[in-house]
Design a protein around this motif. Structure first.
Motif, PDB file in Angstrom:
ATOM      1  N   ARG A 169       4.282   0.030  -0.758  1.00 52.76           N
ATOM      2  CA  ARG A 169       3.005   0.020  -1.459  1.00 52.76           C
ATOM      3  C   ARG A 169       3.222  -0.139  -2.959  1.00 52.76           C
ATOM      4  O   ARG A 169       2.505  -0.880  -3.629  1.00 52.76           O
ATOM      5  CB  ARG A 169       2.216   1.285  -1.150  1.00 52.76           C
ATOM      6  N   ALA A 170       4.233   0.534  -3.504  1.00 53.62           N
ATOM      7  CA  ALA A 170       4.547   0.382  -4.929  1.00 53.62           C
ATOM      8  C   ALA A 170       4.960  -1.060  -5.222  1.00 53.62           C
ATOM      9  O   ALA A 170       4.568  -1.634  -6.241  1.00 53.62           O
ATOM     10  CB  ALA A 170       5.655   1.354  -5.333  1.00 53.62           C
ATOM     11  N   ARG A 171       5.712  -1.619  -4.334  1.00 55.62           N
ATOM     12  CA  ARG A 171       6.128  -3.020  -4.493  1.00 55.62           C
ATOM     13  C   ARG A 171       4.934  -3.961  -4.440  1.00 55.62           C
ATOM     14  O   ARG A 171       4.821  -4.883  -5.241  1.00 55.62           O
ATOM     15  CB  ARG A 171       7.139  -3.350  -3.406  1.00 55.62           C
ATOM     16  N   GLN A 172       4.018  -3.724  -3.501  1.00 59.17           N
ATOM     17  CA  GLN A 172       2.819  -4.553  -3.391  1.00 59.17           C
ATOM     18  C   GLN A 172       1.965  -4.465  -4.644  1.00 59.17           C
ATOM     19  O   GLN A 172       1.487  -5.485  -5.153  1.00 59.17           O
ATOM     20  CB  GLN A 172       1.965  -4.100  -2.203  1.00 59.17           C
ATOM     21  N   MET A 173       1.721  -3.268  -5.096  1.00 60.76           N
ATOM     22  CA  MET A 173       0.838  -3.076  -6.244  1.00 60.76           C
ATOM     23  C   MET A 173       1.399  -3.743  -7.497  1.00 60.76           C
ATOM     24  O   MET A 173       0.636  -4.263  -8.312  1.00 60.76           O
ATOM     25  CB  MET A 173       0.613  -1.589  -6.508  1.00 60.76           C
ATOM     26  N   THR A 174       2.712  -3.734  -7.639  1.00 63.85           N
ATOM     27  CA  THR A 174       3.297  -4.293  -8.863  1.00 63.85           C
ATOM     28  C   THR A 174       3.592  -5.782  -8.754  1.00 63.85           C
ATOM     29  O   THR A 174       3.813  -6.426  -9.775  1.00 63.85           O
ATOM     30  CB  THR A 174       4.579  -3.539  -9.234  1.00 63.85           C
ATOM     31  N   ARG A 216       6.640   0.373   6.469  1.00 62.50           N
ATOM     32  CA  ARG A 216       6.596  -0.935   5.821  1.00 62.50           C
ATOM     33  C   ARG A 216       5.508  -1.803   6.438  1.00 62.50           C
ATOM     34  O   ARG A 216       4.747  -2.467   5.726  1.00 62.50           O
ATOM     35  CB  ARG A 216       7.962  -1.601   5.958  1.00 62.50           C
ATOM     36  N   ALA A 217       5.427  -1.817   7.759  1.00 61.73           N
ATOM     37  CA  ALA A 217       4.430  -2.640   8.443  1.00 61.73           C
ATOM     38  C   ALA A 217       3.011  -2.182   8.115  1.00 61.73           C
ATOM     39  O   ALA A 217       2.124  -3.009   7.882  1.00 61.73           O
ATOM     40  CB  ALA A 217       4.670  -2.599   9.951  1.00 61.73           C
ATOM     41  N   GLY A 264      15.061   6.990  11.856  1.00 62.04           N
ATOM     42  CA  GLY A 264      14.668   6.847  10.457  1.00 62.04           C
ATOM     43  C   GLY A 264      14.445   5.398  10.081  1.00 62.04           C
ATOM     44  O   GLY A 264      13.496   5.062   9.368  1.00 62.04           O
ATOM     45  N   TRP A 265      15.310   4.516  10.565  1.00 61.76           N
ATOM     46  CA  TRP A 265      15.130   3.092  10.290  1.00 61.76           C
ATOM     47  C   TRP A 265      13.841   2.574  10.920  1.00 61.76           C
ATOM     48  O   TRP A 265      13.081   1.839  10.284  1.00 61.76           O
ATOM     49  CB  TRP A 265      16.329   2.293  10.801  1.00 61.76           C
ATOM     50  N   LEU A 266      13.584   2.965  12.153  1.00 58.48           N
ATOM     51  CA  LEU A 266      12.344   2.538  12.815  1.00 58.48           C
ATOM     52  C   LEU A 266      11.111   3.103  12.118  1.00 58.48           C
ATOM     53  O   LEU A 266      10.091   2.424  11.985  1.00 58.48           O
ATOM     54  CB  LEU A 266      12.360   2.961  14.286  1.00 58.48           C
ATOM     55  N   ALA A 267      11.189   4.340  11.660  1.00 54.80           N
ATOM     56  CA  ALA A 267      10.067   4.940  10.934  1.00 54.80           C
ATOM     57  C   ALA A 267       9.844   4.232   9.607  1.00 54.80           C
ATOM     58  O   ALA A 267       8.701   3.977   9.207  1.00 54.80           O
ATOM     59  CB  ALA A 267      10.320   6.431  10.719  1.00 54.80           C
ATOM     60  N   PHE A 293      10.776   9.632   6.594  1.00 48.86           N
ATOM     61  CA  PHE A 293      11.218   8.254   6.463  1.00 48.86           C
ATOM     62  C   PHE A 293      10.036   7.279   6.503  1.00 48.86           C
ATOM     63  O   PHE A 293      10.008   6.303   5.755  1.00 48.86           O
ATOM     64  CB  PHE A 293      12.211   7.892   7.577  1.00 48.86           C
ATOM     65  N   GLY A 294       9.078   7.530   7.371  1.00 47.74           N
ATOM     66  CA  GLY A 294       7.923   6.642   7.491  1.00 47.74           C
ATOM     67  C   GLY A 294       7.091   6.589   6.225  1.00 47.74           C
ATOM     68  O   GLY A 294       6.724   5.508   5.745  1.00 47.74           O
ATOM     69  N   PHE A 295       6.803   7.751   5.656  1.00 45.82           N
ATOM     70  CA  PHE A 295       5.996   7.769   4.434  1.00 45.82           C
ATOM     71  C   PHE A 295       6.792   7.282   3.230  1.00 45.82           C
ATOM     72  O   PHE A 295       6.214   6.721   2.300  1.00 45.82           O
ATOM     73  CB  PHE A 295       5.391   9.148   4.198  1.00 45.82           C
TER      74      PHE A 295
END
Length: 124
Positions: free
Chosen positions: A91-96, A31-32, A23-26, A82-84
């Motif tokens: 993505r929410a962080r980037q957009m805001t 994130r990447a 889950g952490w790797l996903a 976990f990946g999505f």
């Protein structure tokens, strides 16, 4: 649940390998992909490969079956969640943060247009 979600003698092995480690790797894969502004189908490809790696860890460390479609699908579904989630959070962080004059955050996984801002999509 033993036999449906995991084949190890205890659920703790499933939780350790698939949920915690995988889950952490996903999450980091999501994130990447989000940080590189790549499409989500690349994340799907990464998670499918990661599912094979998680199956191998189950096999190598805990003597589970290596090539089994059932447990590969179970592991991969958990990893996809976990990946999505990691992709959407970032993505929410980037957009805001990058478009703070256009969007505001409404939760850890969502954003909305600011009051008085009209968003229009143009087709080039």
């Amino acid at each position: 649940m033993q036999g449906i979600l995991y084949e190890e003698p205890t659920i703790w092995l499933f939780l350790l390998v698939t949920v915690v480690m995988g889950g952490w790797l996903a999450w980091m894969s999501g994130r990447a992909v989000a940080k590189a502004w790549k499409p989500t189908f690349q994340l799907v490809l990464y998670i499918l490969v990661l599912g094979l790696a998680v199956r191998f860890i189950h096999f190598a460390l805990f003597e589970a079956t290596l090539l089994t479609l059932h447990y590969y699908i179970v592991d991969t579904i958990v990893l996809m969640v976990f990946g999505f989630a990691g992709w959407r959070y970032n993505r929410a962080r980037q957009m805001t943060t990058q478009y703070r004059w256009l969007f505001e955050r409404t939760g850890p996984f969502s954003w909305k247009a600011r009051e008085g801002v009209k968003i229009r999509a143009e087709i080039a």
